[in-house]
Design a protein around this motif. Structure first.
Motif, PDB file in Angstrom:
ATOM      1  N   ALA A   1      25.001   0.118 -20.671  1.00  0.00           N
ATOM      2  CA  ALA A   1      24.186   0.610 -19.561  1.00  0.00           C
ATOM      3  C   ALA A   1      22.727   0.828 -19.957  1.00  0.00           C
ATOM      4  O   ALA A   1      21.816   0.612 -19.147  1.00  0.00           O
ATOM      5  CB  ALA A   1      24.773   1.921 -19.030  1.00  0.00           C
ATOM      6  N   ILE A   2      22.498   1.248 -21.222  1.00  0.00           N
ATOM      7  CA  ILE A   2      21.148   1.635 -21.659  1.00  0.00           C
ATOM      8  C   ILE A   2      20.454   0.540 -22.444  1.00  0.00           C
ATOM      9  O   ILE A   2      19.271   0.262 -22.240  1.00  0.00           O
ATOM     10  CB  ILE A   2      21.210   2.932 -22.500  1.00  0.00           C
ATOM     11  CG1 ILE A   2      21.776   4.086 -21.663  1.00  0.00           C
ATOM     12  CG2 ILE A   2      19.835   3.309 -23.032  1.00  0.00           C
ATOM     13  CD1 ILE A   2      22.021   5.354 -22.454  1.00  0.00           C
ATOM     14  N   GLY A   3      21.171  -0.075 -23.361  1.00  0.00           N
ATOM     15  CA  GLY A   3      20.588  -1.138 -24.167  1.00  0.00           C
ATOM     16  C   GLY A   3      20.074  -0.690 -25.521  1.00  0.00           C
ATOM     17  O   GLY A   3      20.147  -1.423 -26.494  1.00  0.00           O
TER      18      GLY A   3
ATOM     19  N   LEU B   1      32.948   5.376 -25.757  1.00  0.00           N
ATOM     20  CA  LEU B   1      31.841   6.016 -25.041  1.00  0.00           C
ATOM     21  C   LEU B   1      30.504   5.395 -25.433  1.00  0.00           C
ATOM     22  O   LEU B   1      29.627   5.183 -24.587  1.00  0.00           O
ATOM     23  CB  LEU B   1      31.824   7.514 -25.346  1.00  0.00           C
ATOM     24  CG  LEU B   1      33.023   8.317 -24.828  1.00  0.00           C
ATOM     25  CD1 LEU B   1      33.002   9.733 -25.413  1.00  0.00           C
ATOM     26  CD2 LEU B   1      33.014   8.367 -23.306  1.00  0.00           C
ATOM     27  N   PHE B   2      30.376   5.084 -26.711  1.00  0.00           N
ATOM     28  CA  PHE B   2      29.140   4.458 -27.198  1.00  0.00           C
ATOM     29  C   PHE B   2      28.952   3.075 -26.596  1.00  0.00           C
ATOM     30  O   PHE B   2      27.845   2.721 -26.142  1.00  0.00           O
ATOM     31  CB  PHE B   2      29.164   4.371 -28.722  1.00  0.00           C
ATOM     32  CG  PHE B   2      28.005   3.593 -29.298  1.00  0.00           C
ATOM     33  CD1 PHE B   2      26.738   4.159 -29.366  1.00  0.00           C
ATOM     34  CD2 PHE B   2      28.187   2.294 -29.758  1.00  0.00           C
ATOM     35  CE1 PHE B   2      25.667   3.437 -29.876  1.00  0.00           C
ATOM     36  CE2 PHE B   2      27.129   1.566 -30.275  1.00  0.00           C
ATOM     37  CZ  PHE B   2      25.861   2.143 -30.336  1.00  0.00           C
ATOM     38  N   GLU B   3      30.000   2.267 -26.578  1.00  0.00           N
ATOM     39  CA  GLU B   3      29.892   0.922 -26.028  1.00  0.00           C
ATOM     40  C   GLU B   3      29.541   0.963 -24.539  1.00  0.00           C
ATOM     41  O   GLU B   3      28.756   0.131 -24.059  1.00  0.00           O
ATOM     42  CB  GLU B   3      31.201   0.159 -26.240  1.00  0.00           C
ATOM     43  CG  GLU B   3      31.498  -0.184 -27.692  1.00  0.00           C
ATOM     44  CD  GLU B   3      30.435  -1.078 -28.313  1.00  0.00           C
ATOM     45  OE1 GLU B   3      29.849  -1.907 -27.567  1.00  0.00           O
ATOM     46  OE2 GLU B   3      30.198  -0.958 -29.527  1.00  0.00           O
TER      47      GLU B   3
ATOM     48  N   ASP C   1      19.488   5.639 -28.149  1.00  0.00           N
ATOM     49  CA  ASP C   1      19.706   6.387 -26.911  1.00  0.00           C
ATOM     50  C   ASP C   1      21.182   6.391 -26.531  1.00  0.00           C
ATOM     51  O   ASP C   1      21.716   7.406 -26.068  1.00  0.00           O
ATOM     52  CB  ASP C   1      18.885   5.787 -25.770  1.00  0.00           C
ATOM     53  CG  ASP C   1      17.387   6.017 -25.944  1.00  0.00           C
ATOM     54  OD1 ASP C   1      17.021   6.919 -26.726  1.00  0.00           O
ATOM     55  OD2 ASP C   1      16.604   5.289 -25.312  1.00  0.00           O
ATOM     56  N   ALA C   2      21.842   5.269 -26.748  1.00  0.00           N
ATOM     57  CA  ALA C   2      23.272   5.179 -26.419  1.00  0.00           C
ATOM     58  C   ALA C   2      24.071   6.146 -27.271  1.00  0.00           C
ATOM     59  O   ALA C   2      25.009   6.792 -26.785  1.00  0.00           O
ATOM     60  CB  ALA C   2      23.764   3.750 -26.618  1.00  0.00           C
ATOM     61  N   GLU C   3      23.702   6.262 -28.550  1.00  0.00           N
ATOM     62  CA  GLU C   3      24.416   7.177 -29.436  1.00  0.00           C
ATOM     63  C   GLU C   3      24.208   8.622 -29.002  1.00  0.00           C
ATOM     64  O   GLU C   3      25.158   9.410 -28.973  1.00  0.00           O
ATOM     65  CB  GLU C   3      23.945   7.000 -30.874  1.00  0.00           C
ATOM     66  CG  GLU C   3      24.687   7.886 -31.864  1.00  0.00           C
ATOM     67  CD  GLU C   3      24.267   7.645 -33.292  1.00  0.00           C
ATOM     68  OE1 GLU C   3      23.472   8.456 -33.829  1.00  0.00           O
ATOM     69  OE2 GLU C   3      24.736   6.647 -33.882  1.00  0.00           O
TER      70      GLU C   3
END
Length: 250
Positions: free
Chosen positions: A141-143, A134-136, A147-149
């Motif tokens: 998508a976000i960079g 999910l993180f990857e 925020d991704a976490e």
């Protein structure tokens, strides 16, 4: 999610804060001496992990007791009563992060004595793999890693995967040894609203009982003494990483 930081400076709160500060300060001083003995910046590594186990387990228990006393000083100051109930387990579907290395080590030594140890590790692996995936996806998508976490943590909660240590009734199988990341989560609304569809709505009034900044800094300083083990801060990932030291612990 409300962050529970604005506590009244009651006597019990001050005593609880001083107790935790003193406990952490004493352990940091002890580990400073251990590090100096080995001539390095950190105290705990694979070479002395087994010898330090009794000290680590003892300190983890003292730390948890001190935090529980801290909760007793903080929680009565909240405007609304806590609605958490025994065997709810809804918050046990989150992916716990920021688990201290000494907590991971203490719990792992307990788990490895259980008959279902392999099964528990397999469940930790599946949950860790899910979160990493999910993180990857979010990172691509976000960079931004932060925020991704944050998004991945919410995505994981939506998957509604129970903690490996929760039984069918929602009771925690390692309740006495659970990390502070599990002890700090409370709700002022009915547990039925501690679910993915209500988490970010007005119906859910959950909050986290954070520690004072000075205590958080002491925890950072203390955790640096475990740098030689290179343990991640995630609950399940950290326990899995300790498998690498089975030969040392055995």
């Amino acid at each position: 999610m409300e962050l529970c930081r604005d506590y009244l400076p009651t006597r019990s709160y001050k005593i609880a804060e001083m107790r935790m500060g003193s406990l952490l300060g004493s352990e940091i001083d002890r580990l400073d001496k251990v590090a100096a003995k080995f001539g390095r910046t950190y105290a705990i590594g694979p070479d002395n992990l087994k010898d330090e186990l009794p000290n680590i387990i003892s300190f983890a228990g003292e730390y948890h007791r001190a935090y529980d006393l801290y909760l007793k000083a903080v929680l009565p100051q909240q405007e609304k009563p806590i609605q958490c109930r025994p065997a709810c387990g809804n918050c046990c579907h989150h992916y716990p992060m920021s688990v201290e290395p000494f907590e991971l080590i203490s719990l792992y030594t307990e788990l490895r004595e259980r008959e279902d140890f392999i099964s528990v590790m397999e469940m930790c692996q599946s949950r860790s793999d899910l979160f990493n995936s999910l993180f990857e996806n979010r990172l691509e998508a976000i960079g931004s890693e932060d925020d991704a976490e944050d998004h991945a943590l919410h995505d994981y909660f939506e998957q509604w995967r129970p903690c490996p240590f929760s039984d069918r009734n929602g009771d925690c199988g390692v309740y006495a040894s659970r990390p502070v990341s599990c002890r700090m989560y409370f709700s002022q609304t009915d547990p039925c609203f501690c679910t993915p569809e209500h988490l970010q709505t007005e119906r859910n009034e959950s909050y986290i009982v954070y520690l004072p900044d000075s205590i958080e800094q002491s925890l950072v300083d203390l955790s640096e003494h475990y740098a030689g083990l290179e343990l991640p801060e995630s609950y399940f990932g950290g326990l899995l990483s300790l498998n690498a030291y089975e030969g040392v612990l055995g």
